[in-house]
Scaffold this active site. Structure first.
Site, PDB file in Angstrom:
ATOM      1  N   GLU A 170       2.030   6.146  -0.748  1.00 34.15           N
ATOM      2  CA  GLU A 170       2.715   7.260  -0.850  1.00 34.15           C
ATOM      3  C   GLU A 170       3.484   7.527   0.425  1.00 34.15           C
ATOM      4  O   GLU A 170       3.097   7.446   1.453  1.00 34.15           O
ATOM      5  CB  GLU A 170       1.524   8.278  -0.952  1.00 34.15           C
ATOM      6  CG  GLU A 170       0.769   8.408  -2.023  1.00 34.15           C
ATOM      7  CD  GLU A 170      -0.441   9.234  -2.085  1.00 34.15           C
ATOM      8  OE1 GLU A 170      -1.183   9.520  -3.250  1.00 34.15           O
ATOM      9  OE2 GLU A 170      -1.050   9.637  -0.988  1.00 34.15           O
TER      10      GLU A 170
ATOM     11  N   THR B 128      -1.359   7.394 -11.180  1.00 29.19           N
ATOM     12  CA  THR B 128      -1.485   8.888 -10.695  1.00 29.19           C
ATOM     13  C   THR B 128      -0.251   9.128  -9.894  1.00 29.19           C
ATOM     14  O   THR B 128       0.994   9.481 -10.425  1.00 29.19           O
ATOM     15  CB  THR B 128      -2.568   9.090  -9.804  1.00 29.19           C
ATOM     16  OG1 THR B 128      -2.908   7.940  -8.874  1.00 29.19           O
ATOM     17  CG2 THR B 128      -4.074   9.056 -10.744  1.00 29.19           C
TER      18      THR B 128
ATOM     19  N   THR C  42      -6.761   5.637  -3.990  1.00 27.75           N
ATOM     20  CA  THR C  42      -7.557   5.724  -5.265  1.00 27.75           C
ATOM     21  C   THR C  42      -7.243   4.154  -5.941  1.00 27.75           C
ATOM     22  O   THR C  42      -5.986   4.200  -6.412  1.00 27.75           O
ATOM     23  CB  THR C  42      -7.604   6.633  -5.966  1.00 27.75           C
ATOM     24  OG1 THR C  42      -8.027   7.838  -5.457  1.00 27.75           O
ATOM     25  CG2 THR C  42      -8.556   6.856  -7.253  1.00 27.75           C
TER      26      THR C  42
END
Length: 404
Positions: free
Chosen positions: A275, A155, A192
């Protein structure tokens, strides 16, 4: 942005496993976003899943099917989590399983669905069903197939994540291949996060389940990017039973070491690709009265926004680490017995700043990409290690723009 350099490893063939991927246009055009894993008959399969109360529809269906049959296929889509979608989400997850049944002839409940992406939006079942024939037509068992599958489950990740380990069992070589995805919403509790590991070893399911639970506790359950436990976390372990049997104590110990190597490698790759991450931080807590106490202290420090922003700024503000340690859930804490080190630089002893500490030495360590924080509690003999990242401007940007 990611910390350090990694490359996808050469993945050996695991007899009994094939992987296929496709570009189904689930969220964005012209990117791999659908993966199918084919498992030969006779395999053993174990899994761990998120404990988030709002667990996604595919998690509920995968748990249900895993309890009923040995899986023959796993279907993974990115771009949509199919979480927070109620009864319609369950129907959609089951529809994907039915589509595999129609294409392959396997029982519907021999298919496990997995999803990752945006929460709360309907699953684009038509797009997934449209892409499944391509994924099945592109099945392979070589390193290219593994790498394309690793790409197809990403993702916000900036790079694919793979790990390989081998061990000797009864004079035979046993191989383990693993792929994972995860970059944000990472605080597995079973992020996730999704992980799929396969081995050619012959292992009974009950033993496989036990080994996976223990290894996940030492790996994926010891990482955190942002303290958020996902609705979709899953880690699956497939033993195709085409190779050496793992049953005796020596064989189990050898396999456990190889499994730990793969899962810890994948877990650390997730942190390095966190991230907005610019730092990879290892928190080692020792001399605790229990492993849980050590974990509580480590995660309290790892989750502190003040500690994480100091790490991002390379600011040797050691008082933030001290404050985080002090608010951890530790009863009868004797702070005079606690020592805190930044790599080989002593920060804290006897309840305050170490006499040997200098700002110059602390700043030099904080400027590194890889940092170790060592905390000795002076309370016992238990220990734990947790891996985390810093908190940067890019983390905020990535998540503010996530649905755009």
């Amino acid at each position: 942005m990611a910390v350090g350099q990694t490359s996808f490893p050469d993945m050996p063939v695991i007899e009994g496993i094939r992987l296929g991927s496709a570009k189904a246009g689930i969220k964005k055009p012209d990117r791999r976003d659908l993966v199918v894993i084919e498992i030969a008959e006779g395999a053993s399969v174990a899994g761990t899943f998120t404990r988030n109360a709002f667990c996604a529809a595919p998690v509920l269906v995968a748990r249900e099917h895993l309890a009923e049959k040995t899986p023959r296929y796993m279907v993974i889509n990115t771009g949509n989590a199919n979480a927070g979608t109620g009864e319609q989400g369950l129907r959609d997850a089951r529809a994907c399983c039915m589509a595999i049944r129609e294409l392959t002839g396997v029982p519907y409940d021999a298919v496990l669905p997995f999803s990752t992406g945006v929460i709360g939006e309907p699953l684009p079942v038509n797009s997934i069903c449209f892409g499944l024939p391509d994924a099945l037509a592109n099945m392979g068992d070589d390193s290219v197939a593994w790498q394309q599958a690793a790409e197809g489950i990403l993702t916000t990740d900036t790079r694919t994540k793979g790990a390989v380990a081998t061990c000797e069992i009864g004079g035979q070589s046993v191989t383990l291949n693993g792929i994972a995805k995860g970059s944000g919403m990472i605080r597995p509790d079973m992020a996730t996060m999704l992980a799929f590991v396969a081995t050619d070893a012959a292992i009974e399911r009950s033993l496989l389940e036990s080994l996976l639970r223990e290894s996940v506790a030492r790996s994926f359950n010891c990482i955190t990017v942002d303290s958020d436990t996902s609705t979709n976390d899953a880690c699956m372990l497939i033993a195709t039973r085409r190779g050496a049997a793992v049953a005796g104590d020596d064989e189990i110990a050898a396999f456990r070491e190889a499994l730990d190597k793969v899962l810890i490698d994948l877990a650390q790759q997730i942190i390095r690709d966190g991230e907005g991450a610019t730092k990879f931080v290892t928190l080692e807590v020792s001399q605790a009265s229990s492993r849980q106490e050590a974990l509580d202290v480590a995660f309290t420090v790892a989750h502190s926004p003040l500690v994480k922003t100091a790490l991002y700024a390379s600011d040797a503000n050691w008082g933030r680490i001290l404050a985080a340690v002090g608010r951890a859930r530790v009863e009868d804490f004797d702070v005079a017995r606690v020592t805190i080190d930044l790599d080989d630089v002593r920060l804290v002893e006897q309840g305050g700043r170490a006499e040997s500490y200098t700002e110059e030495a602390g700043s030099a360590i904080m400027a590194r990409e890889d940092i170790v924080i060592r905390i000795a509690l002076g309370r016992g003999e238990s220990a734990a290690t947790v891996w985390t990242s810093d908190l940067s401007h890019d983390y905020v940007t990535i998540n503010a723009d996530y649905r755009s």
